[in-house]
Design a protein around this motif. Structure first.
Motif, PDB file in Angstrom:
ATOM      1  N   ALA A   7       4.031  13.221   2.662  1.00 38.21           N
ATOM      2  CA  ALA A   7       2.654  13.411   3.120  1.00 38.21           C
ATOM      3  C   ALA A   7       1.736  14.066   2.091  1.00 38.21           C
ATOM      4  O   ALA A   7       0.526  14.104   2.283  1.00 38.21           O
ATOM      5  CB  ALA A   7       2.649  14.250   4.403  1.00 38.21           C
ATOM      6  N   ASN A   8       2.273  14.602   1.011  1.00 41.77           N
ATOM      7  CA  ASN A   8       1.464  15.261  -0.010  1.00 41.77           C
ATOM      8  C   ASN A   8       0.476  14.263  -0.627  1.00 41.77           C
ATOM      9  O   ASN A   8       0.891  13.207  -1.115  1.00 41.77           O
ATOM     10  CB  ASN A   8       2.383  15.820  -1.100  1.00 41.77           C
ATOM     11  CG  ASN A   8       1.655  16.699  -2.092  1.00 41.77           C
ATOM     12  OD1 ASN A   8       0.464  16.534  -2.334  1.00 41.77           O
ATOM     13  ND2 ASN A   8       2.385  17.622  -2.698  1.00 41.77           N
ATOM     14  N   LEU A  12       0.158   9.959  -3.030  1.00 37.56           N
ATOM     15  CA  LEU A  12      -0.707   8.778  -3.043  1.00 37.56           C
ATOM     16  C   LEU A  12      -1.291   8.570  -4.430  1.00 37.56           C
ATOM     17  O   LEU A  12      -1.436   7.430  -4.882  1.00 37.56           O
ATOM     18  CB  LEU A  12      -1.823   8.922  -2.004  1.00 37.56           C
ATOM     19  CG  LEU A  12      -2.772   7.727  -1.878  1.00 37.56           C
ATOM     20  CD1 LEU A  12      -2.018   6.447  -1.548  1.00 37.56           C
ATOM     21  CD2 LEU A  12      -3.844   8.001  -0.823  1.00 37.56           C
ATOM     22  N   ALA A  13      -1.630   9.652  -5.108  1.00 37.89           N
ATOM     23  CA  ALA A  13      -2.139   9.535  -6.473  1.00 37.89           C
ATOM     24  C   ALA A  13      -1.085   8.948  -7.405  1.00 37.89           C
ATOM     25  O   ALA A  13      -1.393   8.144  -8.290  1.00 37.89           O
ATOM     26  CB  ALA A  13      -2.594  10.907  -6.979  1.00 37.89           C
ATOM     27  N   ALA A  86       3.133  -1.178   0.159  1.00 37.63           N
ATOM     28  CA  ALA A  86       2.774  -1.231   1.579  1.00 37.63           C
ATOM     29  C   ALA A  86       2.378   0.148   2.085  1.00 37.63           C
ATOM     30  O   ALA A  86       1.409   0.298   2.847  1.00 37.63           O
ATOM     31  CB  ALA A  86       3.947  -1.782   2.390  1.00 37.63           C
ATOM     32  N   GLU A  87       3.124   1.190   1.643  1.00 41.22           N
ATOM     33  CA  GLU A  87       2.808   2.561   2.047  1.00 41.22           C
ATOM     34  C   GLU A  87       1.435   2.978   1.518  1.00 41.22           C
ATOM     35  O   GLU A  87       0.628   3.573   2.242  1.00 41.22           O
ATOM     36  CB  GLU A  87       3.886   3.519   1.525  1.00 41.22           C
ATOM     37  CG  GLU A  87       3.633   4.986   1.779  1.00 41.22           C
ATOM     38  CD  GLU A  87       3.772   5.397   3.233  1.00 41.22           C
ATOM     39  OE1 GLU A  87       3.525   6.585   3.543  1.00 41.22           O
ATOM     40  OE2 GLU A  87       4.121   4.545   4.072  1.00 41.22           O
ATOM     41  N   ALA A  88       1.164   2.679   0.250  1.00 36.64           N
ATOM     42  CA  ALA A  88      -0.120   3.046  -0.347  1.00 36.64           C
ATOM     43  C   ALA A  88      -1.270   2.334   0.359  1.00 36.64           C
ATOM     44  O   ALA A  88      -2.315   2.940   0.630  1.00 36.64           O
ATOM     45  CB  ALA A  88      -0.119   2.708  -1.833  1.00 36.64           C
ATOM     46  N   GLU A  94      -5.910   4.246   6.296  1.00 36.89           N
ATOM     47  CA  GLU A  94      -6.021   5.351   7.245  1.00 36.89           C
ATOM     48  C   GLU A  94      -7.002   6.411   6.751  1.00 36.89           C
ATOM     49  O   GLU A  94      -7.846   6.908   7.510  1.00 36.89           O
ATOM     50  CB  GLU A  94      -4.643   5.976   7.463  1.00 36.89           C
ATOM     51  CG  GLU A  94      -4.619   7.091   8.481  1.00 36.89           C
ATOM     52  CD  GLU A  94      -3.219   7.631   8.695  1.00 36.89           C
ATOM     53  OE1 GLU A  94      -2.899   8.651   8.058  1.00 36.89           O
ATOM     54  OE2 GLU A  94      -2.456   7.033   9.470  1.00 36.89           O
ATOM     55  N   LEU A  95      -6.915   6.758   5.467  1.00 39.35           N
ATOM     56  CA  LEU A  95      -7.791   7.778   4.904  1.00 39.35           C
ATOM     57  C   LEU A  95      -9.264   7.379   4.987  1.00 39.35           C
ATOM     58  O   LEU A  95     -10.130   8.205   5.304  1.00 39.35           O
ATOM     59  CB  LEU A  95      -7.428   8.037   3.437  1.00 39.35           C
ATOM     60  CG  LEU A  95      -6.175   8.862   3.159  1.00 39.35           C
ATOM     61  CD1 LEU A  95      -5.929   8.936   1.660  1.00 39.35           C
ATOM     62  CD2 LEU A  95      -6.293  10.260   3.738  1.00 39.35           C
TER      63      LEU A  95
END
Length: 226
Positions: A7-8, A12-13, A86-88, A94-95
């Protein structure tokens, strides 16, 4: 909101860097810093390795190769997996789409403002206003320099968002300081009375007794007298 395996936001970066091309950790850090991402994402080189290992553990990234130059330590190059893409993608959607409740430090302070006297509160709000003015001036300088490069606006969107938020905050705290100074703020009478009693040596238990007795007016008695 989705409960993410990692979750950090730094994760994502990392995924964003590897979405472009495989990189080794130091290259990721350099890329983020060169692009000014430290202003939007808490970037810590020590935390980066923990995030990378967690992403690798969950199958979002993988080692693609190792490199060695001369006697230097071996460098591990990471790439993004299909699961990572897919996660990114899901995380980004969502963001951008869904507002979330955040807890800015200034909001915490404002919610507890009566702990300060009106005069002190106004002084501190004006200090914050001045610091925001200085920050906004510097950001305008950096923005103008970026435009001169020229750098497409697309790559400065987060900076413009931050400026918009700061301008709104600046306007709010400046107005609040003015309304405390000119006593047009609702509730200023009982706030001043509270600190008048503090100045006379009353403690909060004694002040609550006065509130219950109606010393602060019926509205405050109803709100705080229980």
């Amino acid at each position: 909101m989705t409960k993410r395996a990692v979750a950090n936001p730094l994760a994502l970066a990392v995924l964003a860097c590897l979405w472009e091309k495989p990189m080794y950790p130091y290259e990721m850090t350099t890329t983020m810093r060169e692009r000014g991402k430290e202003d939007s994402i808490r970037l810590n080189f020590g935390s980066l390795y923990a995030v990378i290992k967690s992403l690798e553990k969950h199958g979002f990234i993988e080692v693609t190769q190792t490199e060695r130059e001369g006697n230097r330590p071996e460098r591990v190059v990471y790439g993004i997996t299909d699961a990572g893409r897919a996660e990114a993608d899901d995380w980004m959607r969502e963001l951008i789409a869904f507002p979330v409740k955040e807890y800015p430090a200034i909001e915490t302070g404002l919610s507890l403002l009566p702990m300060l006297s009106p005069e002190v509160a106004a002084d501190l709000l004006e200090r914050r206003r001045d610091l925001l003015d200085a920050d906004l001036t510097e950001r305008a300088r950096v923005y103008d320099a970026a435009l001169a490069m020229p750098l497409p606006e697309l790559f400065m969107i987060e900076s413009r968002y931050r400026v918009a938020v700061m301008e709104a905050e600046r306007a709010f705290v400046a107005d609040l300081a003015v309304r405390i100074r000119d006593r047009s703020l609702g509730g200023i009478d009982w706030w001043e009375r509270l600190w008048e009693l503090f100045g006379q040596g009353y403690d909060m238990s004694e002040i609550r007794e006065r509130i219950a007795a109606g010393d602060f007016g019926p509205e405050v008695t109803e709100l705080l007298g229980s």
